[in-house]
Every structure is written in structure tokens, then in C-alpha cells.
Enzyme design. Structure first.
Site, PDB file in Angstrom:
ATOM      1  N   HIS A 197      25.043   5.260 -23.608  1.00 62.19           N
ATOM      2  CA  HIS A 197      25.613   3.922 -23.391  1.00 62.19           C
ATOM      3  C   HIS A 197      26.891   4.024 -22.566  1.00 62.19           C
ATOM      4  O   HIS A 197      27.933   4.467 -23.059  1.00 62.19           O
ATOM      5  CB  HIS A 197      25.907   3.221 -24.713  1.00 62.19           C
ATOM      6  CG  HIS A 197      26.274   1.774 -24.531  1.00 62.19           C
ATOM      7  ND1 HIS A 197      25.481   0.731 -24.967  1.00 62.19           N
ATOM      8  CD2 HIS A 197      27.331   1.192 -23.906  1.00 62.19           C
ATOM      9  CE1 HIS A 197      26.046  -0.421 -24.632  1.00 62.19           C
ATOM     10  NE2 HIS A 197      27.182  -0.168 -23.991  1.00 62.19           N
TER      11      HIS A 197
ATOM     12  N   HIS B   4      29.058   2.326 -18.730  1.00 59.61           N
ATOM     13  CA  HIS B   4      29.135   1.319 -17.656  1.00 59.61           C
ATOM     14  C   HIS B   4      29.750   1.981 -16.424  1.00 59.61           C
ATOM     15  O   HIS B   4      30.970   1.962 -16.232  1.00 59.61           O
ATOM     16  CB  HIS B   4      29.990   0.128 -18.092  1.00 59.61           C
ATOM     17  CG  HIS B   4      29.393  -0.648 -19.226  1.00 59.61           C
ATOM     18  ND1 HIS B   4      28.696  -1.833 -19.044  1.00 59.61           N
ATOM     19  CD2 HIS B   4      29.346  -0.388 -20.553  1.00 59.61           C
ATOM     20  CE1 HIS B   4      28.261  -2.262 -20.225  1.00 59.61           C
ATOM     21  NE2 HIS B   4      28.653  -1.413 -21.153  1.00 59.61           N
TER      22      HIS B   4
ATOM     23  N   GLN C 286      25.604  -9.452 -17.981  1.00 59.84           N
ATOM     24  CA  GLN C 286      26.911  -9.465 -18.651  1.00 59.84           C
ATOM     25  C   GLN C 286      27.373 -10.872 -19.050  1.00 59.84           C
ATOM     26  O   GLN C 286      27.966 -11.072 -20.103  1.00 59.84           O
ATOM     27  CB  GLN C 286      27.951  -8.825 -17.714  1.00 59.84           C
ATOM     28  CG  GLN C 286      29.390  -8.958 -18.141  1.00 59.84           C
ATOM     29  CD  GLN C 286      29.781  -8.001 -19.251  1.00 59.84           C
ATOM     30  OE1 GLN C 286      29.990  -6.826 -19.021  1.00 59.84           O
ATOM     31  NE2 GLN C 286      29.871  -8.526 -20.468  1.00 59.84           N
TER      32      GLN C 286
ATOM     33  N   HIS D 234      22.967  -4.801 -25.648  1.00 57.38           N
ATOM     34  CA  HIS D 234      24.205  -5.013 -26.390  1.00 57.38           C
ATOM     35  C   HIS D 234      23.840  -6.048 -27.454  1.00 57.38           C
ATOM     36  O   HIS D 234      23.357  -7.131 -27.113  1.00 57.38           O
ATOM     37  CB  HIS D 234      25.279  -5.592 -25.478  1.00 57.38           C
ATOM     38  CG  HIS D 234      25.859  -4.604 -24.513  1.00 57.38           C
ATOM     39  ND1 HIS D 234      25.142  -4.033 -23.508  1.00 57.38           N
ATOM     40  CD2 HIS D 234      27.125  -4.101 -24.411  1.00 57.38           C
ATOM     41  CE1 HIS D 234      25.930  -3.211 -22.822  1.00 57.38           C
ATOM     42  NE2 HIS D 234      27.130  -3.229 -23.345  1.00 57.38           N
TER      43      HIS D 234
ATOM     44  N   GLU E  90      27.671  -7.530 -30.930  1.00 57.81           N
ATOM     45  CA  GLU E  90      28.951  -6.839 -30.734  1.00 57.81           C
ATOM     46  C   GLU E  90      30.078  -7.810 -31.081  1.00 57.81           C
ATOM     47  O   GLU E  90      30.750  -8.361 -30.212  1.00 57.81           O
ATOM     48  CB  GLU E  90      29.095  -6.343 -29.285  1.00 57.81           C
ATOM     49  CG  GLU E  90      30.318  -5.448 -29.105  1.00 57.81           C
ATOM     50  CD  GLU E  90      30.536  -4.997 -27.662  1.00 57.81           C
ATOM     51  OE1 GLU E  90      29.761  -5.393 -26.778  1.00 57.81           O
ATOM     52  OE2 GLU E  90      31.512  -4.251 -27.428  1.00 57.81           O
TER      53      GLU E  90
ATOM     54  N   ASP F  48      30.404   4.277 -23.873  1.00 56.58           N
ATOM     55  CA  ASP F  48      30.609   2.891 -23.442  1.00 56.58           C
ATOM     56  C   ASP F  48      31.561   2.756 -22.253  1.00 56.58           C
ATOM     57  O   ASP F  48      31.169   2.279 -21.203  1.00 56.58           O
ATOM     58  CB  ASP F  48      31.080   2.012 -24.603  1.00 56.58           C
ATOM     59  CG  ASP F  48      30.796   0.524 -24.365  1.00 56.58           C
ATOM     60  OD1 ASP F  48      30.198   0.181 -23.328  1.00 56.58           O
ATOM     61  OD2 ASP F  48      31.166  -0.299 -25.219  1.00 56.58           O
TER      62      ASP F  48
ATOM     63  N   TRP G  80      37.953  -2.823 -20.715  1.00 49.93           N
ATOM     64  CA  TRP G  80      37.800  -2.852 -22.169  1.00 49.93           C
ATOM     65  C   TRP G  80      38.495  -1.694 -22.873  1.00 49.93           C
ATOM     66  O   TRP G  80      38.841  -1.777 -24.027  1.00 49.93           O
ATOM     67  CB  TRP G  80      36.302  -2.840 -22.533  1.00 49.93           C
ATOM     68  CG  TRP G  80      35.582  -4.047 -22.055  1.00 49.93           C
ATOM     69  CD1 TRP G  80      35.478  -5.254 -22.720  1.00 49.93           C
ATOM     70  CD2 TRP G  80      34.885  -4.217 -20.814  1.00 49.93           C
ATOM     71  NE1 TRP G  80      34.763  -6.137 -21.967  1.00 49.93           N
ATOM     72  CE2 TRP G  80      34.379  -5.539 -20.797  1.00 49.93           C
ATOM     73  CE3 TRP G  80      34.633  -3.385 -19.729  1.00 49.93           C
ATOM     74  CZ2 TRP G  80      33.643  -6.040 -19.724  1.00 49.93           C
ATOM     75  CZ3 TRP G  80      33.905  -3.885 -18.653  1.00 49.93           C
ATOM     76  CH2 TRP G  80      33.416  -5.200 -18.654  1.00 49.93           C
TER      77      TRP G  80
HETATM   78 FE   FE2 Z   1      28.588  -1.581 -23.265  1.00 48.70          FE
END
Ligand code: FE2
Length: 426
Positions: free
Chosen positions: A58, A60, A153, A211, A214, A310, A316
Site C-alpha cells: 500500500h 502512493h 481519490q 481504501h 479509513e 502508505d 498526509w
Molecule cells: Fe493510501
């Protein structure tokens, strides 16, 4: 015995056996006592741990290393991160995305991570991120396996063109169907998005990785719909739920019903402990929820769980190194996996369990497997999680791609001759 191109001698395998590994071409040709065998090159592990490569299920890659642009996430929440990324993706060029992703891939490879599943945002009508990541996938292919997930997203229904763009991205060669049901306008839309996205995956014969839930909302229950749709469409073993943070806050009776449903659907779970511990519970005072899903409880029900990374230095998450042992270390603590078996399992959760989730072919240390492995400056998997030690040698598909001397580590990536970089250029 015919000669080998490369022998990694005297390695301690994760299961405790000591063995030599003979490599021919891109495959492990023999494993055992190979003393006296002819070899083009011998690397003496000297009893150190030799592991199959780390795998990150996982990530990005389109957002990586963009920390602070256009500004820092002040609230530390998922929602502010999504808003920041929404601004940034409008102005970021395709070349910048490629450059950042490649830089990160170098970091990951130097730490022995040789497979990454990366979600790629499809909520941009130019699909420049998708094009950039397809290009990166191709560039790193000789030494790093990248799987791409079509990730709406801004919401599959909430964003007016996300549905069309998801299908376009899949047509362009993106591998896996993603989703974000908890970000749709309501629970009903979220559940509908899970149903439609699973339908798309079933039609196209693809895997699903969403996802899912979350949040800290105990009533966010999209994983139930995900399990139900997996069962209905015969997708067992091909579907993963990423994060599942809301399960931390759910009612215990409800979870006692949910876990057997997930097991029956052969759903996999991918918590991301670094980002979950950082982002969840931001609206709480004290006691403050920590937002990691119920890892040991899922495992007790036979549900496969892998640790994901992630984010690294993006809207983030401001930290991160590309080291899956950092991820295992954090996961071990937050999930309280402190028995010897559980600590060993945390190592498996960043190697073999993640490889199984990504359905990597011929992964592992056995005859016929792809010759990808890592020599670590540790004696066994538990010590590796404890120390997060140097990667002494990284071999990908039969070629040495990274190594470590006392003061420096460098990469020698196939397809990029003469290219040597330090581990963390920033
Ligand atoms: Fe993610």
C-alpha cells in the site's frame, strides 16, 4: 553440479535453516549445501539473515516526496491531506511526479523492498498521474515490481468524472481496482461504489484493493459490503481492504459477526500503522483512539493481514524512509504483537504475507523462485525488526542492485548503468 552465476553462501533463512543459495539467471537454481560448486560470484553472508525481499502492498508513488507543497497539513487529518493534494495535483507536472517516484523507488530498493503496490489518483481528467506512474512502472521493471491501483481519490460518485477516469485508467493498463467508499457523500453511495467497483473487477478479471473505512467512525461499515460483494461475485482471495481503521472503534458484538464474514470471503487486510497512528483519533480528546484495525483478532480468524507503508513525505505524512522494517516495528507496538511468534509474524507481514496479498508469482527462497533476496546485518527476523539494520546486499532478479559498506550505501540499478546514488538523497 552445473555452475551458478552467483552463490549467496552461509545465509540464515527466516525459518532458521542455514543454507547456500545458488542463482542462475533470474532464478534460484539450488538451495542447500553448495560448498565447492562453481560460481561466477560468491557473496558470503557469514551466518547473517537472508530474507526474501520486502514487499509494500500500500503506497502512493504519485504523491511521494511532495511534503510541504503547497503548504503543511496543519490539522494532521486525512481530510486536510486530501484537500492539499487536490491543490497540488493541479499544478504538479508529469515530469515532477516521475522524478519524485523514481527517487523514492531508489530509497525503497536500497532498503530491500522489491515490490510496491501503489494507488494512483484518477481524479484528474488529464490522467497525467496515471501516465507518469505507468512510465515509472516500466522504468523500474528490471529490478522493482510495481502494481498500480486505480484510485478515485475524490470519490467514485462524488467526483463527476471519476467513474469514467477509473475505467480509462484500467484501459491504459492499471492493474487493480481501487475505491474510497468512506469519502462518498453518504453511506448508501459508499456501499453502492463498493458494489459497482467490485463488479468492474469481476468483469475484467482484476484484483480489488480499496481504501476502506479509513476513519474513527464506528458506524463506517463498508468492509461488510466489500466482504459481501466479494462472496457474491466469486472474487474470493482477490480482494483487499486497506486501513479498516473504523474497526478499531466498532461495537464488539458487531465485529464478532464481521470477522467470520471477512474470513469466508477470503478478504485480506492492509493496515498502515505509521499513517494510522498519526492520522486517526485527531478529533478525540482523551482517552484518544489510536485507529489501528484489529490485527491479531483478524489473524485469529484466519484473515491474511499485511503491513503497508502508505505515505512518505507527502500531504498526509511528513516522515518515512521506505524501510518496511520501520512499518513492522510500529505495527508490532500498536497492535501489541509482543510474543516471539507474533514478532516473527510482523516480519512475515512485510515479506511473505504481503507477497501473497499482491499475488506475486514465484516469490520466496526456494528452488525455481525469482532470485530476489536481501542480506541483513541481523541474525533472525525478530532481531531484524528490533534493529532495523543495514541491508548488506540486495539482489533483484539475479542481479546485485544495492550494497552497503561501512560508510556508504549505493545502488547499481540494471538499465541505469553507472548510476550510483546515496540511500537518502534529501
Ligand atoms: Fe493510501
Amino acid at each position: 553440479m552445473a555452475g551458478f552465476d552467483l552463490v549467496v553462501a552461509r545465509g540464515t533463512l527466516p525459518d532458521g535453516r542455514v543454507a547456500d543459495i545458488g542463482i542462475r539467471g533470474d532464478r534460484i537454481a539450488a538451495l542447500g549445501d553448495l560448498a565447492g560448486a562453481e560460481a561466477g560470484q560468491v557473496i558470503d553472508a557469514g551466518g547473517d539473515l537472508v530474507s526474501p525481499p520486502f514487499v509494500d502492498p500500500h503506497f502512493h508513488l504519485d504523491a511521494v516526496l511532495s511534503y510541504g507543497q503547497p503548504r503543511i497539513n496543519e490539522s494532521g487529518t486525512l481530510l486536510e491531506g486530501i484537500a492539499l493534494w487536490g491543490e497540488l495535483k493541479q499544478v504538479m507536472t508529469q515530469d515532477e511526479m516521475v522524478d519524485r517516484a523514481l527517487r523514492y523507488c531508489d530509497w525503497a530498493v536500497s532498503m530491500g523492498c522489491l515490490a510496491i503496490r501503489s494507488h494512483v489518483d484518477v481524479c484528474d481528467d488529464t490522467l497525467k498521474g496515471v501516465e507518469a506512474m505507468l512510465h515509472v512502472r516500466e522504468m523500474v521493471k528490471p529490478y522493482l515490481d510495481v502494481q498500480l491501483v486505480a484510485f478515485p481519490q475524490d470519490g467514485f460518485y462524488r467526483d463527476p468524472t471519476a467513474r469514467e477516469n477509473t475505467l480509462r485508467a484500467l484501459d491504459m493498463g492499471v492493474d487493480v481496482v481501487g475505491g474510497i467508499p468512506h469519502f462518498e457523500r453518504g453511506m448508501a453511495d459508499g456501499a453502492a461504489s463498493v458494489r459497482e467497483l467490485c463488479g468492474i473487477a469481476a468483469e475484467r478479471g482484476l484484483q480489488v484493493d480499496m481504501h476502506c473505512d479509513e476513519s474513527d467512525d464506528p458506524m463506517s461499515r463498508h468492509v461488510e459490503t466489500l466482504a459481501q460483494e466479494t462472496q457474491r461475485l466469486g472474487l474470493q482471495g482477490r480482494v483487499a481492504g486497506s486501513h479498516l481503521s473504523s474497526m478499531h472503534s466498532m461495537d464488539n458484538y458487531y465485529v464478532s459477526k464481521l470477522l467470520p464474514l471477512m474470513a469466508e470471503a477470503e478478504l485480506s487486510a492492509i493496515p498502515n500503522p505509521l499513517i494510522n497512528i498519526m492520522i486517526q483519533g485527531r478529533h478525540d480528546t482523551f482517552p484518544k483512539r489510536r485507529g489501528l484495525t484489529r490485527v491479531r483478532e483478524m489473524q485469529a480468524h484466519g484473515i491474511r493481514v499485511g503491513w503497508g507503508q502508505d505515505c512518505v513525505r507527502d500531504p498526509w505524512y511528513s516522515l518515512g524512509t521506505g524501510d518496511m522494517l520501520d512499518v513492522a516495528f510500529m505495527g508490532l507496538h500498536v497492535a501489541q504483537m509482543s510474543s516471539p511468534d507474533e514478532m516473527h509474524r510482523c516480519f512475515d507481514m512485510v515479506t511473505s504475507e504481503n507477497a501473497a496479498i499482491m499475488q506475486l508469482e514465484d516469490y520466496g527462497l526456494h528452488e525455481g523462485a525469482v532470485a530476489s533476496l536481501v542480506v541483513l546485518d541481523a541474525g533472525d527476523p525478530i532481531e531484524a525488526v528490533r534493529l532495523r539494520p543495514d541491508r548488506l546486499c540486495v539482489i533483484s532478479k539475479g542481479k546485485v542492485v544495492a550494497g552497503k559498506s561501512r560508510n556508504d550505501s549505493s545502488l547499481c540499478l540494471p538499465g541505469r548503468p553507472g548510476h550510483v546514488r546515496r540511500r537518502h538523497p534529501l
